[in-house]
Design an enzyme around this catalytic site. Structure first.
Site, PDB file in Angstrom:
ATOM      1  CD  GLU A 245       5.743  -7.594   3.397  1.00 62.20           C
ATOM      2  OE1 GLU A 245       6.406  -7.048   2.985  1.00 62.20           O
ATOM      3  OE2 GLU A 245       4.872  -7.132   2.778  1.00 62.20           O
TER       4      GLU A 245
ATOM      5  CD  GLU B 181       7.499  -8.441  -3.933  1.00 65.29           C
ATOM      6  OE1 GLU B 181       8.381  -8.884  -3.900  1.00 65.29           O
ATOM      7  OE2 GLU B 181       6.591  -7.945  -3.639  1.00 65.29           O
TER       8      GLU B 181
HETATM    9  C1  BGC Z   1       3.345  -8.087  -0.659  1.00 64.07           C
HETATM   10  C2  BGC Z   1       2.474  -8.633  -1.050  1.00 64.07           C
HETATM   11  C3  BGC Z   1       0.847  -7.872  -1.247  1.00 64.07           C
HETATM   12  C4  BGC Z   1       1.844  -6.772  -1.066  1.00 64.07           C
HETATM   13  C5  BGC Z   1       0.269  -5.504  -0.935  1.00 64.07           C
HETATM   14  C6  BGC Z   1       2.955  -6.846  -0.547  1.00 64.07           C
HETATM   15  O1  BGC Z   1       4.412  -6.091   0.527  1.00 64.07           O
HETATM   16  O2  BGC Z   1       4.528  -8.888  -0.894  1.00 64.07           O
HETATM   17  O3  BGC Z   1       2.478  -9.830  -1.734  1.00 64.07           O
HETATM   18  O4  BGC Z   1      -0.095  -8.534  -1.329  1.00 64.07           O
HETATM   19  O5  BGC Z   1       2.500  -6.564  -0.833  1.00 64.07           O
HETATM   20  O6  BGC Z   1       0.145  -4.744  -0.706  1.00 64.07           O
END
Ligand code: BGC
Length: 773
Positions: A362, A636
């Site tokens: 990501e 997270e």
């Molecule tokens: C990310 C986040 C992001 C979110 C929003 C995730 O996959 O890691 O931090 O803001 O998606 O959908």
């Protein structure tokens, strides 16, 4: 830091790409390019302007040029492509010289994004674009530019991917490839293609560099041939290895952030292999991958020749080269570790762009994450020019896509470009926060059109009733009650979040317009904000002051974004928020949206003890729960690791995401009591908030004329505050006894007052969570 140096206007930049005869090397294999040349006069100056479609490392006469990592970094290349400037006079001499450039796919052509991701986002061919301009004593110049005279060859690096790692064949390296003596007649010729010079710019922002070196805290042998090295800290970076001579032996290094029941957990990396591989050669070497970066604390190493020793392994911390400006410290070791984790998550994610995470497939510039973390990041680090560059990309993408995308630079993955509340609002909020923390109004001027487009677009979408009823929204992303596989399904209505943000951003834009002298716009946007505020109250507030979503986030938004129309409703909202927090056992009940606000909302409505109870909670979910689980970065999810030591089953489970660490701003501004009262901290807001059993707390922030410092001690009911106010700065001081605000000029002060906490200091024991129905 390199100064900004414009390149000669009469240079027509050309990208060179190999004209392979026969089979092309695999796309993941970096390519090296070289050119030898003769200088017939001595050298008094030499400038190199260089970039690549891909990421590059340049060498001149066998020496690496500069110390940038993953240059030219990631910008929205089709709009803005960095051209890196180096002064290389000392690397050249009269006579034969050579320049070599290795280029890997990087962000330009490599895989980007989740769900398999996409490749070739910016183009299909990788290669360098460079101009070397040498000045001789008589004022004449020699210019060497990437053109058809160059030659290319596959690199001894067999594969290099940002997510997947690097494979290096130590048996085919010859160190002289970038020197004049190398015979390159059997190298591949290149084609030179005109490069769109109007996208090139010499950056004012610092590059990624190697910022720290960490030694292992333990090395554990597992089954034969396998070793797990623990560096004690989750970072973004890579390993530097001292590899013994062992011709043909293969060493494999996998990276992981955490151990799950004693074993490195790779599942959170999803589709990122995060694996470096080395084919050992005839000589012992020191090796570090050059075109990859990993998020890790542990290295799982297989095939190490002989007995691994601690001295063989170093973790190299890589991030944007930014000065650390802010500090925080208090008498509670858990809070100190929480703050340390915030610091490390900022270091792990301020890596050229503000990323969500550094480890999995990501690592995108998610706008919402930066938006909620901006206050914290800008107190702690001088990342202003880095974020300004990212905002320029945001504006460029916004013009092209017609909306502020959810991450910048934009890559088309599964979600199309849509206006998302709290994410797209980064267009307004982030420049405003930059202005508050760094005081440079130029960012407001530069981003003004982008801010207006965002706010105007929402106004249009919301129509006559001023209510934006958005479609797909992230809402209060990662509310702790949201199921692991449905992170947007929190308890706060996404429509409420969207309208709240619309009021906030529109109001901020009015303030921006006033600040930069656009009086008419200021009046128009402030009238618009007032209308949306009324609509918010009509739609989401009951006559007695309750909110349509009975959640910590909804009340925190209403209070901190000043959404409520009457003082009675504000009082009611504060009470209700306190009740909810108590009823939920002083467990956090917010996701990305509510987290930065909830402690302030409690404290500002008089519930200081409750704010502290929430802050000091150690049970899951809470800020300190990860600390008690040994976290070294912000996770997270509130429970990225479950209490039984297993990794959260959600497929989106990083251990290095700064968003939930946004509470650090509360630690700075309120627990310690140091924040900006005017743009650029020309006035300090000193508002210490003793409580939570703390006996002392302090914070500092470097400013252009010195360091602002605030430190308080409490002993019994005597509260003592020490303040240092740098030259040219004033301080508005609010003592916790409620005495009238004092204004102080530059100097050092000690102030005292009587202070007694409203309730017993230690947090009350928490009722069970979730609360009984
Ligand atoms: C990310 C986040 C992001 C979110 C929003 C995730 O996959 O890691 O931090 O803001 O998606 O959908």
């Amino acid at each position: 830091m390199d100064g900004v140096k414009g390149y000669p206007e009469d240079w027509d930049p050309e990208l060179i790409i190999p004209r392979w005869h026969g089979a092309e090397p695999a796309p993941e294999r970096p390519i090296r390019f070289r050119c030898s040349f003769e200088l017939d006069k001595p050298v008094v100056g030499a400038q190199l302007w260089i970039t690549a479609c891909g990421v590059f490392e340049a060498e001149i006469n066998g020496e690496v040029v500069g110390d940038h990592v993953l240059a030219p970094g990631w910008t929205s290349y089709k709009h803005r492509h960095r051209l890196i400037h180096h002064d290389v006079a000392t690397m050249l001499t009269a006579g034969p010289n050579a320049i070599g450039i290795t280029v890997a796919e990087g962000w330009y052509r490599g895989r980007l994004g989740f769900g398999g991701g996409v490749r070739e986002v910016y183009g299909t061919e990788i290669g360098p674009v460079a101009l070397l301009a040498v000045t001789h004593p008589d004022g004449s110049h020699t210019r060497i530019a990437t053109d058809q005279a160059w030659r290319a060859q596959p690199s001894p690096i067999l594969t290099a991917g940002l997510y997947d790692g690097e494979t290096w064949d130590g048996s085919i390296v010859e160190s002289s490839w970038s020197t004049a003596g190398t015979d390159d007649t059997d190298w591949t010729p290149v084609d030179a293609i005109p490069f769109p010079g109007n996208t090139l710019f010499v950056p004012a922002s610092p590059p990624i560099r190697r910022m720290d070196v960490i030694d292992p805290v333990s090395i554990e042998a597992r089954e034969p041939g396998r070793t797990v090295v623990d560096f004690g800290q989750n970072i973004a970076g890579r390993l530097r290895l001292r590899i013994p001579a062992a011709p043909g032996e293969i060493v494999t290094i996998r990276h992981a952030e955490v151990l799950e029941h004693g074993e490195p957990a790779f599942r959170p990396l999803r589709g990122a292999a995060a694996t470096d591989t080395v084919v050992c050669g005839d000589d012992a070497v020191e090796w570090e991958p050059r075109f990859t970066i990993h998020g890790f604390r542990y290295a799982d190493i297989e095939g190490w020749p002989g007995q691994p020793a601690a001295e063989d392994f170093h973790a190299i911390v890589c991030h944007t080269d930014m000065e650390e400006l802010g500090t925080f410290e208090c008498s509670n070791p858990l809070l100190n570790r929480l703050h340390e984790n915030v610091r490390w998550s900022a270091r792990g994610n301020l890596v050229d762009i503000p990323t969500d995470c550094p480890q999995r497939d990501e690592r995108l510039g998610w706008t919402g994450d930066m938006q909620v973390f901006a206050d914290t990041a800008f107190f702690l680090f001088d990342c202003a020019s880095m974020i300004e560059s990212w905002l320029e990309d945001l504006a460029a993408e916004q013009i092209e896509l017609g909306v502020v995308p959810i991450y910048v630079p934009w890559v088309e993955l599964v979600i199309p470009p849509l206006p998302m509340a709290a994410w797209g609002d980064a267009a307004v909020i982030v420049p405003w926060r930059l202005y508050q923390h760094f005081g440079n109004p130029a960012v407001l001027d530069r981003q003004y059109d982008s801010m207006c487009s965002w706010v105007d677009q929402l106004a249009e979408l919301s129509g006559d009733d001023r209510l934006w009823r958005p479609g797909l929204q992230f809402g209060d992303w990662l509310d702790p009650i949201a199921p692991p596989d449905r992170p947007a399904s929190g308890r706060t209505s996404p429509e409420l979040v969207a309208t709240a943000y619309q009021v906030y951003s529109t109001g901020l834009l009015a303030a921006v317009a006033a600040e930069i002298g656009k009086e008419e716009d200021a009046a128009r946007y402030s009238a618009l904000a007032a209308e949306i505020r009324v609509a918010f109250n009509r739609e989401f507030v009951t006559p007695s002051g309750l909110l349509a979503s009975d959640s910590q986030t909804a009340y925190a938004l209403a209070l901190q974004f000043d959404l409520l129309l009457s003082p009675e409703h504000r009082t009611r909202a504060g009470e209700r928020l306190r009740d909810l927090v108590e009823r939920e056992g002083y467990h956090i009940g917010t996701g990305f949206v509510g987290t930065p606000l909830v402690c302030d909302a409690l404290a500002d409505t008089g519930y200081v003890d409750d704010a502290y109870h929430l802050l000091l909670q150690t049970e899951n979910p809470s800020w300190l729960y990860p600390v008690t689980m040994g976290a070294t970065t912000i996770w997270e999810r509130w429970d990225s690791m479950l209490p039984d030591g297993s990794v959260n089953p959600g497929e989106m489970t990083s251990f290095n995401h700064y968003a939930l660490g946004a509470v650090a701003s509360f630690l700075h501004r309120r627990v310690a009591g140091l924040g900006p009262a005017a743009p650029g901290y020309t006035r300090l807001a000193v508002r210490p908030l003793p409580g939570g059993g703390l006996t002392h707390a302090g914070a500092s922030r470097r400013l252009p004329t010195g360091t602002a410092r605030v430190r308080w001690h409490r002993s019994g009911d005597v509260f003592r505050l020490n303040i240092e106010v740098p030259d040219g700065v004033a301080a508005d001081v609010e003592m916790p006894d409620g005495s009238p605000m004092r204004e102080l000029g530059p100097g050092a002060y000690e102030l005292t007052c009587r202070f007694r906490p409203a309730t017993a200091d230690p947090p009350r024991p928490a009722p069970p969570f979730p609360p009984p129905a």
